[in-house]
Scaffold this motif. Structure first.
Motif, short mmCIF file in Angstrom:
data_model
loop_
_atom_site.label_atom_id
_atom_site.label_comp_id
_atom_site.label_asym_id
_atom_site.label_seq_id
_atom_site.Cartn_x
_atom_site.Cartn_y
_atom_site.Cartn_z
N PRO A 111 -5.46 -3.41 12.73
CA PRO A 111 -5.64 -3.87 11.35
C PRO A 111 -6.87 -3.24 10.71
CG PRO A 111 -5.23 -5.72 12.83
CD PRO A 111 -5.52 -4.53 13.70
N VAL A 112 -6.73 -2.90 9.43
CA VAL A 112 -7.84 -2.37 8.64
C VAL A 112 -8.41 -3.45 7.73
CG1 VAL A 112 -8.46 -0.71 6.83
CG2 VAL A 112 -7.01 0.01 8.74
N CYS A 113 -7.52 -4.26 7.16
CA CYS A 113 -7.99 -5.36 6.32
C CYS A 113 -6.91 -6.41 6.17
CB CYS A 113 -8.44 -4.85 4.94
SG CYS A 113 -7.09 -4.41 3.83
N PHE A 114 -7.32 -7.59 5.70
CA PHE A 114 -6.40 -8.67 5.37
C PHE A 114 -6.08 -8.61 3.89
CE2 PHE A 114 -5.80 -13.04 3.76
CZ PHE A 114 -4.63 -13.36 4.45
N CYS A 115 -4.82 -8.80 3.57
CA CYS A 115 -4.36 -8.76 2.17
C CYS A 115 -4.05 -10.18 1.71
CB CYS A 115 -3.12 -7.90 2.04
SG CYS A 115 -3.33 -6.19 2.58
N PRO A 116 -4.63 -10.63 0.59
CA PRO A 116 -4.43 -12.01 0.13
C PRO A 116 -3.10 -12.19 -0.61
CG PRO A 116 -5.90 -10.88 -1.35
CD PRO A 116 -5.61 -9.91 -0.24
N GLY A 117 -2.01 -11.91 0.09
CA GLY A 117 -0.68 -12.05 -0.48
C GLY A 117 0.31 -11.39 0.46
N TYR A 118 1.58 -11.58 0.19
CA TYR A 118 2.62 -10.95 1.00
C TYR A 118 2.63 -9.46 0.64
CZ TYR A 118 7.17 -10.31 3.25
OH TYR A 118 8.19 -9.89 4.07
N ALA A 119 2.12 -8.63 1.55
CA ALA A 119 1.89 -7.21 1.26
C ALA A 119 3.20 -6.42 1.38
CB ALA A 119 0.85 -6.64 2.22
N ARG A 120 3.49 -5.67 0.32
CA ARG A 120 4.72 -4.87 0.28
C ARG A 120 4.54 -3.83 -0.81
NH1 ARG A 120 10.07 -8.37 -0.59
NH2 ARG A 120 9.07 -8.57 -2.62
N GLY A 121 4.66 -2.54 -0.43
CA GLY A 121 4.40 -1.45 -1.34
C GLY A 121 3.06 -0.82 -1.03
N LEU A 122 3.06 0.48 -0.68
CA LEU A 122 1.83 1.14 -0.21
C LEU A 122 1.83 2.59 -0.65
CD1 LEU A 122 -0.71 1.25 1.65
CD2 LEU A 122 0.87 1.67 3.56
N ALA A 123 0.71 3.03 -1.21
CA ALA A 123 0.53 4.43 -1.61
C ALA A 123 -0.93 4.80 -1.40
CB ALA A 123 0.91 4.63 -3.08
N ILE A 182 -4.29 7.63 -2.30
CA ILE A 182 -4.90 8.71 -3.08
C ILE A 182 -6.35 8.83 -2.60
CG2 ILE A 182 -5.49 7.16 -5.02
CD1 ILE A 182 -4.96 9.70 -6.83
N GLY A 183 -6.72 10.02 -2.17
CA GLY A 183 -8.04 10.21 -1.60
C GLY A 183 -8.23 9.32 -0.39
N ARG A 184 -9.37 8.61 -0.33
CA ARG A 184 -9.64 7.69 0.78
C ARG A 184 -9.29 6.26 0.42
NH1 ARG A 184 -9.09 10.22 4.83
NH2 ARG A 184 -10.19 8.61 6.04
N HIS A 185 -8.38 6.11 -0.51
CA HIS A 185 -8.03 4.77 -0.99
C HIS A 185 -6.55 4.49 -0.81
CE1 HIS A 185 -11.64 5.33 -3.92
NE2 HIS A 185 -12.05 4.96 -2.72
N ALA A 186 -6.24 3.24 -0.49
CA ALA A 186 -4.85 2.76 -0.42
C ALA A 186 -4.60 1.81 -1.57
CB ALA A 186 -4.60 2.05 0.91
N VAL A 187 -3.45 1.94 -2.19
CA VAL A 187 -3.00 1.02 -3.23
C VAL A 187 -1.92 0.15 -2.61
CG1 VAL A 187 -2.08 0.78 -5.56
CG2 VAL A 187 -3.48 2.77 -4.97
N ILE A 188 -2.16 -1.15 -2.56
CA ILE A 188 -1.27 -2.08 -1.85
C ILE A 188 -0.74 -3.12 -2.81
CG2 ILE A 188 -1.08 -3.73 0.05
CD1 ILE A 188 -3.45 -2.31 1.37
N GLY A 189 0.56 -3.34 -2.79
CA GLY A 189 1.18 -4.37 -3.60
C GLY A 189 1.15 -5.72 -2.90
N LEU A 190 0.93 -6.78 -3.67
CA LEU A 190 0.89 -8.14 -3.14
C LEU A 190 1.89 -9.00 -3.89
CD1 LEU A 190 -2.97 -8.80 -2.99
CD2 LEU A 190 -1.50 -7.87 -1.18
N GLY A 230 -12.19 -0.67 4.97
CA GLY A 230 -11.34 -1.84 4.83
C GLY A 230 -11.74 -2.74 3.69
N ASN A 231 -12.74 -2.35 2.90
CA ASN A 231 -13.20 -3.16 1.78
C ASN A 231 -12.26 -3.02 0.58
OD1 ASN A 231 -15.46 -3.99 3.22
ND2 ASN A 231 -16.71 -2.29 2.45
N VAL A 232 -12.04 -4.12 -0.12
CA VAL A 232 -11.28 -4.10 -1.37
C VAL A 232 -12.23 -3.68 -2.49
CG1 VAL A 232 -10.02 -5.47 -3.06
CG2 VAL A 232 -9.62 -5.83 -0.62
N LEU A 233 -11.92 -2.55 -3.13
CA LEU A 233 -12.79 -2.01 -4.17
C LEU A 233 -12.45 -2.57 -5.54
CD1 LEU A 233 -12.80 1.73 -3.04
CD2 LEU A 233 -14.41 -0.07 -2.41
N GLU A 234 -11.18 -2.62 -5.85
CA GLU A 234 -10.73 -3.12 -7.16
C GLU A 234 -9.44 -3.90 -6.96
OE1 GLU A 234 -12.76 -2.75 -9.59
OE2 GLU A 234 -14.00 -1.09 -8.82
#
Length: 355
Positions: A250-262, A264-272, A309-313
């Motif tokens: 695990p890299v981080c915990f997502c505060p929602g049912y995680a689904r959808g991942l993309a 860019i650079g060193r960042h992940a965009v995750i759908g909740l 694993g930090n949430v930036l935005e």
């Protein structure tokens, strides 16, 4: 972080972290996403004044999404749709978007519950490869039938419209399907629902071997930066999978049912998504994790630093939308929009192929 409410003049109210627009600018990207129950194709980008603009089009049961910034494929209730950008370099729409996606092809695939979509090479041509969840297989479009099956897990004994294992996620390696996720290895109709807690598997498409198991409703496998990334949705975890030994980190915990991942650079965009209580999402480990952290499930996006694993935005939908399915990034795109199927624009937007 402070909250900035916006609806961009369009769509449901969103709450944004204070730096969300700045992140879009620094990453030089916009984001596309699909919703499931609310039936929307969404684009999130920047206005000329630096604010965030959200643009939406209604597509019933919109789920799978693939785009390279010029072409875009998405699924609907019983359709696969292809959109193409009609703007040339330097052109913008009156609203300032530098991508304008126009529907140019619709394929009737029936209610096969299309999930993830990739674009691959089949018989020397580029065609969509999609997860046909109802028939437990990978498939592509057909000129004579609803779909053409390409591959199915070896534990699935027959091609049948029974959603036995709930095949859902697809990781492409270039133009070839590499890995898929399924909620279970069940070979009976709707059997996956009994294994939501720990029956999830990751399968190597080339060998048809299960490379990892024990997941809770895994989704959105993606190959990036030499690693296989994964959302273990039932536990709320985002992480990497070592396909050699099956170890999930695990890299981080997502505060929602995680689904959808993309990425860019060193960042992940995750759908909740907010769980459907009393149904498919109920009684999973993520409920306890959320309670431990004294929070509730959110619907929206988180931007995660994949090194720390930090949430930036983050972005949250406050009403109308409760579930997301897929997300995609559009590098180099400030803002995007699409033509709807029922407006006069679709009648008047006529383009000529340039050779």
């Amino acid at each position: 972080m402070s909250e900035t409410p916006t609806n961009g003049g369009e769509g449901p109210l969103m709450l944004l972290s204070a730096g969300f627009s700045d992140w879009l600018a620094s990453a030089d990207t916009s984001i596309s996403l699909t919703t499931y129950q609310a039936g929307r194709l969404f684009f999130i980008g920047r206005k000329a004044d630096g604010g965030v603009r959200a643009h939406e089009r209604l597509i019933e049961q919109c789920q799978g999404l693939w785009t390279d910034g010029q072409s875009l494929w998405t699924s609907g209730l019983y359709m696969l749709w292809r959109f193409e950008n009609v703007l040339r370099k330097g052109e913008t729409t009156p609203a300032g978007a530098n991508r304008k996606f126009v529907p140019v092809e619709g394929r009737v695939v029936g209610r096969t519950d299309v999930h993830d979509i990739g674009l691959g090479e089949i018989d020397g041509a580029r065609r969509p490869i999609f997860v046909n969840t109802l028939f437990n297989c990978l498939a592509t479009v057909s000129d004579t039938a609803s779909f053409r099956p390409l591959w199915r897990p070896k534990f699935i004994s027959a091609l049948a419209a029974e959603d036995r294992c709930h095949l859902n996620g697809l990781a492409m390696d270039g133009t070839q399907p590499a890995y898929v996720t399924a909620v279970s290895r069940s070979d009976v109709a709707d059997g996956w629902r009994d294994r939501r807690h720990d029956g999830g598997v990751v399968i190597d498409v080339a060998s048809s071997e299960i490379v990892a198991s024990g997941f809770s409703m895994p989704h959105s496998p993606r190959l990036y930066d030499g690693k296989l990334w994964l959302l273990n949705s039932g536990t709320g975890e985002f992480g990497t999978l070592d396909t050699a030994d099956g170890r999930f980190t695990p890299v981080c915990f997502c505060p929602g049912y995680a689904r959808g991942l993309a990425f860019i650079g060193r960042h992940a965009v995750i759908g909740l998504s907010r769980p459907r209580h009393g149904g498919t999402f109920s009684g999973l480990a993520i409920d306890e994790r959320l309670a431990e952290k004294d929070t509730v499930a959110r619907c929206g996006l988180v931007i995660v630093d994949i090194d720390s694993g930090n949430v930036l935005e983050w972005l949250r939908f406050e009403h109308t939308i409760g579930e997301l399915y897929d997300v995609a990034v559009l590098p180099g795109v400030r803002s995007a929009e699409a033509i709807g199927f029922k407006s006069n624009d679709i009648q008047r937007e006529i383009t000529v192929e340039q050779r």
